[in-house]
Design a protein around this motif. Structure first.
Motif, short mmCIF file in Angstrom:
data_model
loop_
_atom_site.label_atom_id
_atom_site.label_comp_id
_atom_site.label_asym_id
_atom_site.label_seq_id
_atom_site.Cartn_x
_atom_site.Cartn_y
_atom_site.Cartn_z
N LEU A 1 9.08 -3.62 4.94
CA LEU A 1 7.90 -4.23 4.34
C LEU A 1 8.24 -5.07 3.11
CD1 LEU A 1 5.27 -1.43 4.82
CD2 LEU A 1 5.40 -3.62 5.97
N ARG B 1 12.75 2.87 7.46
CA ARG B 1 11.83 2.49 8.53
C ARG B 1 10.56 1.81 8.03
NH1 ARG B 1 13.97 2.87 13.65
NH2 ARG B 1 15.68 4.33 13.44
N VAL B 2 10.17 2.10 6.81
CA VAL B 2 8.88 1.58 6.35
C VAL B 2 9.02 0.71 5.09
CG1 VAL B 2 6.58 2.19 5.51
CG2 VAL B 2 7.59 3.45 7.40
N SER C 1 0.13 4.20 0.46
CA SER C 1 -0.20 5.20 1.48
C SER C 1 0.61 4.96 2.75
CB SER C 1 -1.70 5.21 1.77
OG SER C 1 -2.10 4.00 2.34
N LEU C 2 1.21 3.77 2.90
CA LEU C 2 2.08 3.55 4.06
C LEU C 2 3.29 4.47 3.99
CD1 LEU C 2 1.93 -0.33 4.24
CD2 LEU C 2 0.95 1.29 5.87
N ASP D 1 0.84 -1.19 0.00
CA ASP D 1 0.00 0.00 0.00
C ASP D 1 0.88 1.26 0.00
OD1 ASP D 1 -1.88 1.89 0.31
OD2 ASP D 1 -2.64 1.18 2.25
N GLU E 1 3.37 7.25 2.34
CA GLU E 1 2.87 8.62 2.53
C GLU E 1 2.63 8.89 4.01
OE1 GLU E 1 -0.49 9.08 -0.04
OE2 GLU E 1 0.78 9.55 -1.76
N ALA E 2 2.11 7.88 4.71
CA ALA E 2 1.86 8.05 6.14
C ALA E 2 3.17 8.35 6.86
CB ALA E 2 1.20 6.81 6.72
N ALA E 3 4.24 7.65 6.49
CA ALA E 3 5.54 7.88 7.11
C ALA E 3 5.99 9.32 6.87
CB ALA E 3 6.57 6.90 6.56
N GLN E 4 5.85 9.77 5.64
CA GLN E 4 6.24 11.15 5.32
C GLN E 4 5.38 12.13 6.10
OE1 GLN E 4 6.81 12.47 1.42
NE2 GLN E 4 7.67 10.55 0.69
N ASP E 5 4.10 11.81 6.16
CA ASP E 5 3.17 12.67 6.86
C ASP E 5 3.56 12.81 8.33
OD1 ASP E 5 0.41 13.98 6.53
OD2 ASP E 5 0.17 12.78 8.34
N LEU E 6 4.17 11.75 8.89
CA LEU E 6 4.55 11.76 10.29
C LEU E 6 5.97 12.29 10.50
CD1 LEU E 6 2.92 8.36 11.18
CD2 LEU E 6 2.20 10.59 12.04
#
Ligand SMILES: Nc1ncnc2c1ncn2[C@@H]1O[C@H](COP(=O)(O)OP(=O)(O)OP(=O)(O)O)[C@@H](O)[C@H]1O
Ligand SMILES: [Mg+2]
Lengths: 276, 375
Positions: A198, A193-194, A175-176, A173, A178-183
């Motif tokens: 994965l 890290r992501v 968006s995983l 996915d 993107e979620a990391a970047q978002d955080l």
């Protein structure tokens, strides 16, 4: 109701072919594995004969351990395999990332060349690499030998790694990331890290596949090895010129077992579900 | 009946000017190829506000959110967060956090590490991380789940992890993309209230994307209704419902009966139109609109504002075609002589008996509840 009525009918129809299919598969397996089993069987034979069984012994395996040239070939194979695998895995993983996570001109072309590379006849790859090395490397003072073998192995395994890692990335996915970047994770942190954790099963499977291909390769290595260096498959080939001995059986068995373990490990990794 | 952009501002302007703007979108257009997915969007979202982007599928809500988060660049226009233009600022440096529609919980990390992810990136000291993660898990009722992986969580629990993981960073703005979309109705209702309460508690600006009008109405301070990349109306829920600006908004939010016709008289805010069904209808005009006699317009009235009898300014005769019992209320689907439909709701509060199917009855409604829509 209608569906239920159809059930047993279909099962009845399926019965005979099921049995036929079972027998057929049995034959296929026999065809595939019988020669290998025979080879393994005779590697434990106590006499020099590879045709008649005279008793159990591990003599030929002991012979393997004492033969210095086999040791050298094994060492060469391991050095080549490990080095080529490390390089091919790194390049292949990055290639897979580039192909899935970025859009660039000529992407479809790049994509199809990756697949084409995997079905390229080995003889063509071998000859072309030899011509290339002779034309480019020799003038630079690089002799045919372990260096050229490693380069050749990287060249032909990298597309396999790319394909395996790609499959893993495609199932991930986006968006995983993107979620990391978002955080607050920058591109490097996001990868470390992501993304990497994965796709790690895919990367490992790709690495195992690369090692197996490298460890097994005969044709390409034959062309680019020069005189000094010999890998295990080349060694077996040179031994067989003096007739089939149980030592060859034993050596082939060792190669086979190593390969099987790696392939098995690879498929286990690939079938591992995300996050499991 | 073109309106200047200022007409979009709600009336209680003097109070709002004191509030800080958390997110400002000015003239935002986003094109993928030739196609404008978002078209000249202007929004001001205030600090501490629960702001919703509402619209049908494909109208550009997610794209708008992704532009604020930094995952897409606007083709034109300026986005400011907390007064600072954010053009060229990558997502990991923006003071916003996102709750993704798919939650995007990291499957290789447990709940604790998921929630702590942002703090670790910000190099917050270890003991503070520990404390804040425990706090955040408590806030979203996930205490005791810290060691679990996402595969071992239900949809609702994953949603809470996503929420905690974003909120723990104390962003200026929290972006939520249909965060309840994947949940069943009952859980969705529960979480709607929870989310709303949580937002009040933390006081962080929420920008909430949904295509569910009921959800938007129950949760939001203000809503921007979007269609085909354009904002149709920005207003608080009751204004949106009672004073929809145009046909699209009126139809998208709740149910509505429409009458098309020609204006016969205009008297300030009060007008009369002669509808195609031949009925004379008295209606109101929205503040700022100035229709003229002879103009073709649409009058709209909500089904629950119509009642049986002759007690309003607008009375007409309809035949009852269908009766649908809805629990709290009953829906009557009726028809004019020419076949045009009129829907009305009656509360089931008293054990009064309504008309039967096939009966011809008079219905009526007040001019105050009948609104002339803009184009
Ligand atoms: N990367 C892209 N490239 C091309 N077109 C895109 C891209 N992203 C979105 N679109 C298009 O933009 C339009 C709006 O998409 P968007 O995801 O913003 O809609 P949405 O309002 O969030 O819809 P939904 O409620 O279905 O999530 C759609 O027609 C979509 O196909
Ligand atoms: Mg969307």
């Amino acid at each position: 109701m209608a569906a239920k009525a159809g059930g047993p009918m279909q099962k009845g129809v399926g019965k005979l072919p099921d049995r036929a299919l079972f027998l057929f598969s049995l034959l296929i397996y026999a065809f595939l594995y019988a020669p290998i089993l025979v080879l393994m069987f005779f590697s434990f034979n106590s006499s020099k004969s590879t045709q008649s069984w005279t008793g159990f012994s591990t003599e030929w395996y002991r012979a393997l351990l004492t033969d210095q040239t086999i040791h050298d070939a094994f060492r060469t194979s391991m050095i080549v395999g490990v080095t080529a695998t490390l390089i091919a895995t790194a390049i292949g993983t990055l290639t897979a990332l580039a192909l899935t996570r970025h859009n660039f001109r000529g992407q479809t072309f790049a994509d199809s060349t990756i697949y084409a590379a995997t079905v390229m006849p080995e003889i063509v790859v071998g000859v072309s690499l030899l011509v290339f090395f002779v034309a480019v490397f020799l003038p630079l003072g690089v002799e045919l030998g372990i260096v050229t073998i490693v380069i050749a192995h990287v060249a032909f395994t990298v597309s396999f790694v790319t394909i395996v890692v790609r499959a893993r990335l495609a199932g991930m996915d986006e968006s995983l990331e993107e979620a990391a970047q978002d955080l607050g994770a920058g591109p490097v942190t996001t990868f470390v890290r992501v993304t990497l954790p994965l796709i790690l099963p895919g990367v490992m499977a790709g690495a195992l596949l690369a090692f197996t291909l490298s460890f097994d390769d005969f044709v390409i290595t034959f062309f680019v090895s020069g005189v000094g260096s010999s890998t295990l498959p080349l060694k077996i080939y040179s031994m067989i010129k003096f007739g089939v001995t149980p030592v060859i059986n034993a050596l082939s068995t060792v190669v086979l077992v190593v390969t099987m373990i790696l392939i098995f490990g690879g498929s286990r990794l690939l079938s591992r579900r995300e996050g499991a | 009946m073109k309106e200047r952009p200022t007409a979009q501002k709600p009336r209680e302007g003097d109070q709002d000017s004191r509030r800080e703007v958390a997110v400002a979108l000015t003239g935002i257009t986003k094109r993928f190829g030739e196609f404008a997915v978002v078209d000249d969007l202007n929004l001001e979202i205030w600090e501490g506000e629960f702001f919703s982007l509402l619209g049908p599928s494909g109208c550009g809500k997610t794209t708008t959110l992704r532009m604020i988060a930094g995952f897409e660049n606007p083709t034109e226009g300026v986005i400011s967060v907390a007064g600072e233009p954010v053009r060229g600022v990558p997502p990991y440096r923006r003071p916003v956090n996102t709750v993704f529609q798919s939650y995007a919980i990291f499957p290789h990390l447990n709940v604790f590490d998921n929630v702590a992810f942002g703090l670790r990136r910000a190099r917050v000291p270890k003991d503070e991380i520990q404390r804040r993660v425990v706090e955040a898990c408590e806030m979203v009722q996930l205490t005791g789940f810290e060691k679990r992986r996402s595969a071992q969580l239900s949809g609702g629990q994953q949603q809470r992890v996503a929420l905690a993981r974003a909120l723990i960073n104390r962003p200026k703005v929290l972006l939520l993309d249909e965060p309840l979309g994947a949940l069943d109705l009952k859980l969705r209702k529960e979480l709607q209230l929870e989310l709303r309460n949580l937002q009040h508690e933390v006081g962080i600006t929420f920008v909430y994307v949904t295509h569910d009008q009921e959800e938007a109405l129950t949760m939001s301070d203000r809503i921007a209704v979007m269609n085909e990349g354009k904002v149709q109306q920005i207003a608080d829920p009751s204004t949106l419902y009672e004073l929809p600006k145009n046909h699209f908004v009126a139809n998208f939010i709740g149910q509505i009966n429409l009458f098309s016709g020609e204006l016969e008289s205009v008297d300030g805010g009060r007008v009369t139109l002669r509808s195609g069904e031949g009925i004379k209808i008295e209606a109101l005009v929205r503040n700022g609109d100035t229709p003229e006699i002879g103009e073709q317009v649409q009058a709209a009235v909500r089904p629950e504002k119509i009642r049986f009898g002759e007690t309003g300014e607008n009375v007409c005769s309809v035949g009852v075609r269908q009766i649908v019992y809805l629990g709290v209320s009953t829906q009557y689907i009726t028809e004019f002589a020419d076949g045009t439909r009129l829907v009305l709701y009656q509360q089931n509060a008293h054990d009064s008996v309504g008309p039967e199917v096939g009966e011809q009855v008079n219905v009526s409604w007040d001019a105050n509840h009948c609104l002339i829509l803009g184009g």
